[in-house]
Write a protein that holds these residues in place. Structure first.
Motif, PDB file in Angstrom:
ATOM      1  N   THR A 184      39.736  29.730  40.482  1.00 53.06           N
ATOM      2  CA  THR A 184      40.997  30.144  40.160  1.00 53.06           C
ATOM      3  C   THR A 184      41.094  31.702  40.672  1.00 53.06           C
ATOM      4  O   THR A 184      41.891  32.125  41.276  1.00 53.06           O
ATOM      5  N   LEU A 185      39.875  32.425  40.711  1.00 48.96           N
ATOM      6  CA  LEU A 185      39.927  33.734  41.461  1.00 48.96           C
ATOM      7  C   LEU A 185      39.963  33.482  43.089  1.00 48.96           C
ATOM      8  O   LEU A 185      40.497  34.681  43.646  1.00 48.96           O
ATOM      9  N   GLY A 186      39.603  32.583  43.433  1.00 46.96           N
ATOM     10  CA  GLY A 186      39.596  32.337  44.916  1.00 46.96           C
ATOM     11  C   GLY A 186      41.143  32.077  45.523  1.00 46.96           C
ATOM     12  O   GLY A 186      41.431  32.619  46.288  1.00 46.96           O
ATOM     13  N   PHE A 187      41.595  31.200  44.485  1.00 46.74           N
ATOM     14  CA  PHE A 187      43.244  30.985  44.679  1.00 46.74           C
ATOM     15  C   PHE A 187      43.967  32.424  44.679  1.00 46.74           C
ATOM     16  O   PHE A 187      44.813  32.738  45.473  1.00 46.74           O
ATOM     17  N   ASN A 191      36.555  33.451  27.225  1.00 44.61           N
ATOM     18  CA  ASN A 191      37.620  33.964  28.385  1.00 44.61           C
ATOM     19  C   ASN A 191      37.411  32.665  29.390  1.00 44.61           C
ATOM     20  O   ASN A 191      36.512  31.818  29.196  1.00 44.61           O
ATOM     21  N   LEU A 192      37.986  32.657  30.615  1.00 41.93           N
ATOM     22  CA  LEU A 192      37.718  31.688  31.732  1.00 41.93           C
ATOM     23  C   LEU A 192      36.596  31.510  31.933  1.00 41.93           C
ATOM     24  O   LEU A 192      36.014  30.332  32.225  1.00 41.93           O
ATOM     25  N   TYR A 193      35.761  32.760  32.027  1.00 37.01           N
ATOM     26  CA  TYR A 193      34.194  32.710  32.618  1.00 37.01           C
ATOM     27  C   TYR A 193      33.639  31.848  31.676  1.00 37.01           C
ATOM     28  O   TYR A 193      32.568  31.095  32.030  1.00 37.01           O
ATOM     29  N   SER A 243      32.984  27.264  37.266  1.00 38.33           N
ATOM     30  CA  SER A 243      33.457  26.837  38.519  1.00 38.33           C
ATOM     31  C   SER A 243      34.972  26.956  38.404  1.00 38.33           C
ATOM     32  O   SER A 243      35.593  27.307  39.421  1.00 38.33           O
ATOM     33  N   LEU A 244      35.606  26.559  37.321  1.00 39.14           N
ATOM     34  CA  LEU A 244      37.181  26.897  37.177  1.00 39.14           C
ATOM     35  C   LEU A 244      37.480  28.064  37.329  1.00 39.14           C
ATOM     36  O   LEU A 244      38.379  28.534  38.348  1.00 39.14           O
ATOM     37  N   PHE A 245      36.667  29.273  36.889  1.00 36.36           N
ATOM     38  CA  PHE A 245      36.722  30.718  36.950  1.00 36.36           C
ATOM     39  C   PHE A 245      36.909  30.954  38.517  1.00 36.36           C
ATOM     40  O   PHE A 245      37.751  31.783  38.929  1.00 36.36           O
TER      41      PHE A 245
END
Length: 132
Positions: free
Chosen positions: A47-50, A35-37, A42-44
């Motif tokens: 992304t969750l911050g956005f 998955n993304l994690y 850091s990308l994950f």
């Protein structure tokens, strides 16, 4: 003036949150689907911050800020796909090893779901002309 279509925006937010955890983003031969994690931590988190900012502005009813964050989130997802693609193809800096790595790692359909959910969030905000 902007109008927010709340059910569509909520669908985009939920689809985006679910896709980052449950959809496969990368196929690794021995370990299976990532998955993304698993793909990039850091990308994950960014992304969750956005996505968290979008939820905050959705709850606060700040439509113009929600629209701004949704557009930024859309471009972030596209940048994420491009970054993962180039990371797969240029990981070691040696042409032979990078070619073998690029043939074994495959980008999966989770990226499409993530980009479509970001696009749904962007399209949930509609600009209307003010009536005087």
């Amino acid at each position: 003036m902007y109008i927010l279509r709340k059910p569509i925006a909520l669908f985009g937010i939920v689809l985006s949150a679910v896709s980052t955890v449950f959809c496969p983003f990368l196929k690794v031969p021995i370990k299976g689907n990532w998955n993304l994690y698993d793909t990039d931590t850091s990308l994950f988190l960014i992304t969750l911050g956005f996505l968290g900012l979008a939820v905050l502005f959705f709850v606060m009813r700040k439509i113009s800020l929600f629209r701004f964050v949704s557009i930024g989130y859309f471009f972030w997802t596209i940048l994420g796909v491009i970054a993962v693609y180039f990371k797969i193809n240029n990981y070691f800096g040696m042409k032979l090893v990078d070619g073998l790595l690029a043939k074994t790692l495959h980008i999966k359909w989770g990226w499409v779901v993530l980009i479509l959910s970001a696009l749904i969030m962007v399209l949930s905000v509609k600009k209307v002309k003010e009536i005087k």
